[in-house]
Write a protein that holds these residues in place. Structure first.
Motif, PDB file in Angstrom:
ATOM      1  N   MET A   1      -4.041  -5.537   2.978  1.00  0.00           N
ATOM      2  CA  MET A   1      -2.701  -5.224   2.526  1.00  0.00           C
ATOM      3  C   MET A   1      -1.990  -6.517   2.131  1.00  0.00           C
ATOM      4  SD  MET A   1       0.443  -3.382   4.610  1.00  0.00           S
ATOM      5  CE  MET A   1      -0.535  -1.985   5.140  1.00  0.00           C
TER       6      MET A   1
ATOM      7  N   TYR B   1      -1.803   4.869  -2.427  1.00  0.00           N
ATOM      8  CA  TYR B   1      -2.338   4.378  -1.153  1.00  0.00           C
ATOM      9  C   TYR B   1      -3.182   5.436  -0.453  1.00  0.00           C
ATOM     10  CZ  TYR B   1       0.723   0.375  -1.809  1.00  0.00           C
ATOM     11  OH  TYR B   1       1.315  -0.743  -2.320  1.00  0.00           O
TER      12      TYR B   1
ATOM     13  N   GLN C   1      -6.805   5.459  -1.269  1.00  0.00           N
ATOM     14  CA  GLN C   1      -7.619   4.315  -0.848  1.00  0.00           C
ATOM     15  C   GLN C   1      -8.162   4.446   0.575  1.00  0.00           C
ATOM     16  OE1 GLN C   1      -6.014   0.349  -1.840  1.00  0.00           O
ATOM     17  NE2 GLN C   1      -4.371   1.381  -2.961  1.00  0.00           N
TER      18      GLN C   1
ATOM     19  N   ASP D   1       2.218  -4.898  -1.185  1.00  0.00           N
ATOM     20  CA  ASP D   1       1.888  -3.569  -0.660  1.00  0.00           C
ATOM     21  C   ASP D   1       2.823  -3.208   0.496  1.00  0.00           C
ATOM     22  OD1 ASP D   1      -0.325  -3.040  -2.335  1.00  0.00           O
ATOM     23  OD2 ASP D   1      -1.657  -4.200  -1.039  1.00  0.00           O
TER      24      ASP D   1
ATOM     25  N   ILE E   1       5.216   0.057   0.819  1.00  0.00           N
ATOM     26  CA  ILE E   1       5.000   1.033   1.888  1.00  0.00           C
ATOM     27  C   ILE E   1       6.256   1.169   2.754  1.00  0.00           C
ATOM     28  CG2 ILE E   1       3.608   1.595   3.931  1.00  0.00           C
ATOM     29  CD1 ILE E   1       1.245   0.174   2.491  1.00  0.00           C
TER      30      ILE E   1
ATOM     31  N   TYR F   1      -2.899   3.711   5.760  1.00  0.00           N
ATOM     32  CA  TYR F   1      -3.140   4.530   4.562  1.00  0.00           C
ATOM     33  C   TYR F   1      -3.443   5.983   4.927  1.00  0.00           C
ATOM     34  CZ  TYR F   1      -3.301   0.205   1.811  1.00  0.00           C
ATOM     35  OH  TYR F   1      -2.996  -0.979   1.200  1.00  0.00           O
TER      36      TYR F   1
END
Length: 368
Positions: free
Chosen positions: A123, A112, A115, A127, A131, A83
């Motif tokens: 994760m 993201y 966070q 997610d 990503i 992140y």
């Protein structure tokens, strides 16, 4: 009575000498090594590798190094690394005015990035899928290719290419994940290992400028120094500097201070020119001459062509030139080109330097 007193005195002297010899022997058996270098040079990575390769399980072909509980504690830190990389890439996209290939990735990366400071991050497979789409966005890849222009951890690519595992249910980090994981070292950390009857003590200290004032307390007790310098830093800017100072030049200044310090004039210094893999990866794309114009003049003087090997030779020369007393017979300086994230390679390097570390400890104790 005079003779008896002299005999008693002689016996006491012998006992004192024997005790002093025993104390020296005990001190000589502890190989105390200080691990130094600037921030992001790979010090903590090397320390984590030591824990793996000095675990008896490693010799038996098992992973070793970390318990299941310790591995589980690394999982949220690794997610945070991912992140944080996304947050850095998002900032770079804005600063470099690079457009996203897909607008949905612009929104998702923001979610993201926000966070990063959350606790106990996890994760999900969903997610990981999102990503991966962000990472594969052409705009993000464009920004990544310009990473010398902003701050981005070296572990970014490794973790982005491991998203399926990181996002899986019950994810447990393996040794490579732990080695690549980025955690800032603060203060002074001490690690002890017994290797075939010899006790090794490694002292790891924070490399950032704010941490260096704490180093001085460790200088007098060590028998050797391992100094890590990142080869890939030649085109990077120092994170702590407001003047865009070059990271490799900062490392050279720090090495000059350490190598010429009074405390280390009879100390073994082993220099790890680290991150050779990242150096080789970027060498053709990022012109070394641009950041170190003196390399061109050195090639002319030495009759060398411009190549990766001549550049590595030049970098080593930059460090050796910082030694003010090159003829000092009591100080030994050894260079190794390393990849601290490669466990088997670090195992080989440690086996190569182990006897040097022991011999230095014995010399300091007056036993060699």
């Amino acid at each position: 009575m005079g003779c008896a007193a002299e005999k008693e005195s002689g016996t006491q002297d012998r006992k004192i000498e024997e005790n002093l010899k025993a104390d020296k022997q005990k001190s000589g058996n502890v190989v105390k090594t200080l691990i130094l270098g600037t921030g992001e040079s790979g010090k903590s990575t090397f320390v984590k590798q030591l824990r793996i390769i000095l675990d008896p399980a490693y010799e038996k072909g098992k992973s070793g190094g970390y318990s299941s509980e310790e591995r589980s504690r690394y999982a949220p830190v690794i997610v945070q690394n991912v992140y944080q990389a996304l947050a850095n890439l998002q900032d770079a996209m804005d600063a470099l005015r690079i457009k996203y290939e897909r607008t949905e990735n612009s929104k998702n990366i923001q979610d993201y990035a926000h966070q990063v400071s959350s606790d106990n991050l996890r994760m999900s497979p969903e997610d990981a899928t999102k990503i991966k789409k962000i990472w594969n966005d052409k705009g993000i890849q464009n920004a990544y290719n310009k990473r010398s222009e902003f701050q981005l951890a070296d572990c970014c690519k490794y973790f982005m290419e491991s998203l399926d595992r990181i996002g899986s249910h019950g994810y447990t980090p393996n040794n490579d994940d732990i080695v690549h994981c980025r955690m800032k070292t603060t203060g002074i950390l001490e690690y002890r290992y017994n290797v075939k009857g010899t006790e090794f003590m490694f002292i790891d200290v924070g490399g950032q400028r704010a941490e260096r004032r704490k180093w001085i307390h460790s200088f007098e007790i060590v028998t050797s120094v391992i100094f890590l310098a990142s080869l890939s830093d030649y085109d990077l800017k120092l994170a702590e500097s407001k003047t865009d100072e070059n990271r490799m030049r900062e490392s050279l200044k720090l090495f000059e201070y350490i190598a010429n310090h009074n405390a280390f004039q009879s100390t073994l210094i082993i220099v790890f020119l680290n991150k050779r893999d990242l150096f080789e990866e970027k060498f053709s794309a990022s012109d070394f001459d641009k950041h170190f114009p003196e390399f061109k003049e050195w090639r002319k003087e030495e009759g060398q062509s411009k190549s990766m090997e001549s550049c590595l030779q030049f970098i080593e020369k930059l460090y050796t030139k910082k030694l003010k007393n090159k003829d000092n017979p009591d100080q030994k300086v050894i260079f190794h080109k390393t990849v601290a994230t490669n466990t088997s390679a670090i195992c080989d390097v440690f086996n190569n330097i182990k006897q040097e570390l022991i011999a230095s400890s014995l010399r300091k104790a007056g036993l060699l």
